[in-house]
Design an enzyme around this catalytic site. Structure first.
Site, PDB file in Angstrom:
ATOM      1  N   ASP A 401       1.328   2.212  12.230  1.00 34.75           N
ATOM      2  CA  ASP A 401       0.137   1.896  11.460  1.00 34.75           C
ATOM      3  C   ASP A 401      -1.014   2.812  11.858  1.00 34.75           C
ATOM      4  O   ASP A 401      -1.371   2.917  13.036  1.00 34.75           O
ATOM      5  CB  ASP A 401      -0.238   0.426  11.726  1.00 34.75           C
ATOM      6  N   GLU A 430       2.211   6.251   8.924  1.00 34.69           N
ATOM      7  CA  GLU A 430       1.443   5.670   7.823  1.00 34.69           C
ATOM      8  C   GLU A 430       0.028   6.212   7.918  1.00 34.69           C
ATOM      9  O   GLU A 430      -0.853   5.618   8.525  1.00 34.69           O
ATOM     10  CB  GLU A 430       1.454   4.131   7.915  1.00 34.69           C
ATOM     11  N   TYR A 544      -3.085 -11.965   4.033  1.00 35.41           N
ATOM     12  CA  TYR A 544      -3.889 -13.048   4.580  1.00 35.41           C
ATOM     13  C   TYR A 544      -3.345 -14.441   4.254  1.00 35.41           C
ATOM     14  O   TYR A 544      -3.973 -15.436   4.632  1.00 35.41           O
ATOM     15  CB  TYR A 544      -5.326 -12.944   4.049  1.00 35.41           C
TER      16      TYR A 544
END
Length: 683
Positions: A401, A430, A544
């Site tokens: 990430d 990424e 979320y």
């Protein structure tokens, strides 16, 4: 120049005169390729593939130069030598095949070859006296080579030297002089024992990272394990993920990528749609890593145990699927690292820890590591241990990430260290950021890289970008992985294009790039609602909250995706980016391109309608020589998405695509074999 003179002028201050070279070394080596940033970084290839090395090798005068490629594994002390062949204009080429993943080195050696020079001149001699005199010189060279050679070759060369010496005498038959001196078998023996006393070796040893095949060809599917229960309000587990494996395998994916599976912080936890006011039961963002239950080397208790994860990895492997994990080097405020290693985090003027920001975006639930910490060495070791931990649990693929927000030297050290111990480990970068930053990360060791495909939509954009990826200088180290969507990115073309856009973008990603991935089940379920007009964020983002999806819904693209992935697995041409060639088509809403294997035994031609709303048609111009076709040869194109078959002939052929049916053609070219009675046969 008189090398013995010592009355040189004093060198300028701060300059050191170069060591006097051996003037007898006359060969020159330049422009070795592949060469990444002057040899600073390693090129990349796949185990079992031929690595082609080229160099300019030449010398003064008219003597004949010889050259060879030298290569070895990093761990080996000795070099393997491969003769290089001249291509013309002093350019030379050779290749070798690394059998296994790992680190390798290569360089080039060249020399003025006295024997080849002698043979070249001897072949042009016509005067008998010159021939006999030249044979004596040849005999001397052969005798010297016999001393360098070993075993039977040494004996044969010594015998040949005696034959040449005898032939130099007046009693020898003149008709036998040239055949004896130009004996091909003996020339081959001489080339196996070259005189390398004055050989030049290029001063640089070039690095080569050899990966397993999945680094070149992979098909990724991302889903959130906590949504795997498929029931509203029920938190998914690793056992639920295990139940989804047949679904993933049926669609033809071989890498199943999970966002972070670690405990999620409670401090500053985000609510639905990234709000700062979570409600009871809100699950937070998986990228806010760490809580009382542990950090990067723990699993979220609601997902199960490490033993459950180990079984999931094993069951996935049994179905031909590898589990890839997200490596997100950042912490929630209640991550154990924050208390145990406070110096690893940057402080604000009020003494609080600086949370992550990308103005105007704020990530109050995430603390980034400070890579300028005085305790950086201990931090580096700990972060590398995170990867080692998961490798110990069967994970060999990591999606990293935002690597561009961490220090470049860390990635070079960490990836090099991990791959030295685990050569089959793979890393996906990424990084949707500036081109030079993306390329730097690839040079530092990342096995694959995200791309700008997500935002390349027009014919010109796609053509230019994928031509650069396939044929530009980055092809030796930058392996693209194309994603039409991610949990962070719902591109505009999917928001308004409907089902045809989802189908077209999938075909483009899957056929333009040897590696691609989708975030599902959002993709196959055509999820296209943005958080707000003009935003690329999903409304009610799964980042979320839990999502309950019906994997059997009638409008799912799962069957179409499965067909596309089977086409990829059945056609080697689609498993590489090396031979991508765009084809002219007289309609700006149609894009056409071909991929083929080196022997043309597998040729795939793709045509995609970039207009998701209207039918488009046009004439595709094939490049017959590039595709291995005779100009007027009839051939069949097998449409692999619909199983239709068409007979084409010549280089211009008509296509028409209605996006409401199928917005793309994926043709496999099948050549005409013979005509028997009234039937044509194609391969």
């Amino acid at each position: 120049m008189n090398a013995a003179r010592t009355d040189h002028a004093a060198p300028a201050a701060g300059l050191v005169p170069p060591a006097t070279p051996d003037g007898r070394v006359r060969a020159v080596i330049e422009n070795v390729t592949p060469c990444i940033d002057g040899g600073r970084f390693a090129a990349k290839c796949i185990a079992g593939d031929a690595v082609v090395i080229e160099a300019d090798c030449f010398a003064d005068g008219h003597d004949v130069v010889a050259a060879r490629l030298l290569w070895r594994r990093d761990a080996d002390a000795s070099w393997h030598g491969v003769p290089m062949v001249p291509l013309g204009n002093d350019r030379w080429r050779a290749q070798f095949v690394p059998a296994a993943p790992g680190g390798y080195r290569y360089t080039v050696q060249a020399w003025v070859d006295r024997f080849l020079s002698w043979r070249h001149d001897f072949e042009r001699r016509v005067d008998e006296a010159d021939l006999r005199l030249a044979l004596r010189s040849g005999a001397e060279l052969a005798a010297q080579a016999a001393e360098r050679a070993r075993g039977d070759a040494a004996a044969r060369l010594a015998d040949w030297a005696r034959q040449l010496e005898r032939a130099a005498g007046a009693e020898a038959d003149p008709a036998q002089l040239k055949p004896l001196g130009l004996d091909g078998a003996m020339a081959e023996a001489m080339m196996q024992a070259p005189d390398l006393r004055f050989a030049c070796v290029h001063p640089l040893e070039y690095g080569l990272t050899v990966d397993r095949d999945r680094a070149r060809f992979s098909t990724w599917y991302e889903f959130f394990p906590r949504s795997a229960a498929q029931q509203p309000g029920v938190h998914g587990t690793f056992k639920h993920c295990e139940a989804m494996l047949p679904y993933v395998a049926q669609m033809g994916f071989d890498v199943l990528y999970f966002p972070p599976i670690h405990p999620i912080g409670r401090s500053n936890r985000k609510g639905k749609n990234n709000t700062l006011t979570p409600e009871p039961g809100d699950v937070g963002s998986p990228w806010a890593i760490g809580a009382d239950e542990g950090g990067h080397m723990a699993v979220h208790p609601a997902l199960g145990t490490l033993a459950d994860f180990d079984r999931l990895v094993q069951r996935a492997n049994q179905q031909g699927i590898e589990i890839a994990l997200d490596i997100a080097y950042q912490c929630a405020p209640d991550h154990p690292y924050v208390k145990a290693h406070p110096s690893w985090f940057r402080r604000r003027p009020d003494g609080s820890v600086q949370y992550a920001e990308n103005p105007p975006k704020k990530y109050q639930d995430i603390y980034p590591f400070d890579f300028e910490s005085d305790d950086w060495q201990a931090m580096w070791r700990e972060l590398a241990d995170v990867m080692r931990f998961w490798i110990g649990h069967g994970v060999k693929i990591f999606r990293v990430d935002n690597p561009h927000t961490k220090a470049f030297p860390f990635w070079e050290w960490a990836i090099t260290t991990i791959k030295a111990q685990h050569p089959d480990a793979l890393f996906l970068s990424e990084a949707f950021t500036r081109p030079k930053v993306m390329h730097r990360l690839a040079k530092l060791g990342f096995s694959q890289s995200y791309t700008y495909f997500t935002w390349r939509n027009t014919k010109r954009e796609l053509t230019d970008y994928f031509t650069e990826l396939a044929h530009g200088p980055g092809r030796h180290y930058f392996r693209p992985n194309a994603w039409p969507n991610t949990p962070d990115i719902l591109p505009e073309t999917l928001q308004y294009g409907g089902r045809p856009a989802f189908m077209a973008r999938l075909v483009l990603a899957a056929t333009l790039s040897a590696s691609y991935g989708i975030y599902g089940p959002a993709y196959e379920h055509l999820e296209a609602a943005p958080r707000e007009p003009g935003a690329e964020e999903y409304l009610n983002s799964e980042k979320y909250e839990l999502k309950a999806r019906d994997l059997q819904r009638a409008d799912s693209l799962a069957a179409f995706i499965g067909r596309v992935n089977r086409i990829r697995h059945d056609n080697p041409a689609l498993q590489s980016n090396e031979r991508l060639r765009f084809l002219p088509v007289d309609n700006e809403q149609l894009i056409a391109y071909a991929k083929f294997t080196p022997t043309h035994d597998n040729v795939v031609i793709c045509v995609v309608n970039l207009d998701p709303h209207h039918p488009q048609s046009g004439w595709v111009q094939l490049d017959a020589p590039a595709l291995g076709l005779a100009p007027d040869e009839p051939f069949q194109v097998h449409e692999l998405l619909t199983d239709a078959r068409h007979l084409w002939q010549g280089e211009r052929n008509y296509v028409s695509l209605d996006p409401q049916r199928v917005p793309a053609h994926v043709f496999r070219l099948r050549r005409h074999v013979r005509r028997e009675q009234d039937f044509d046969y194609f391969l």
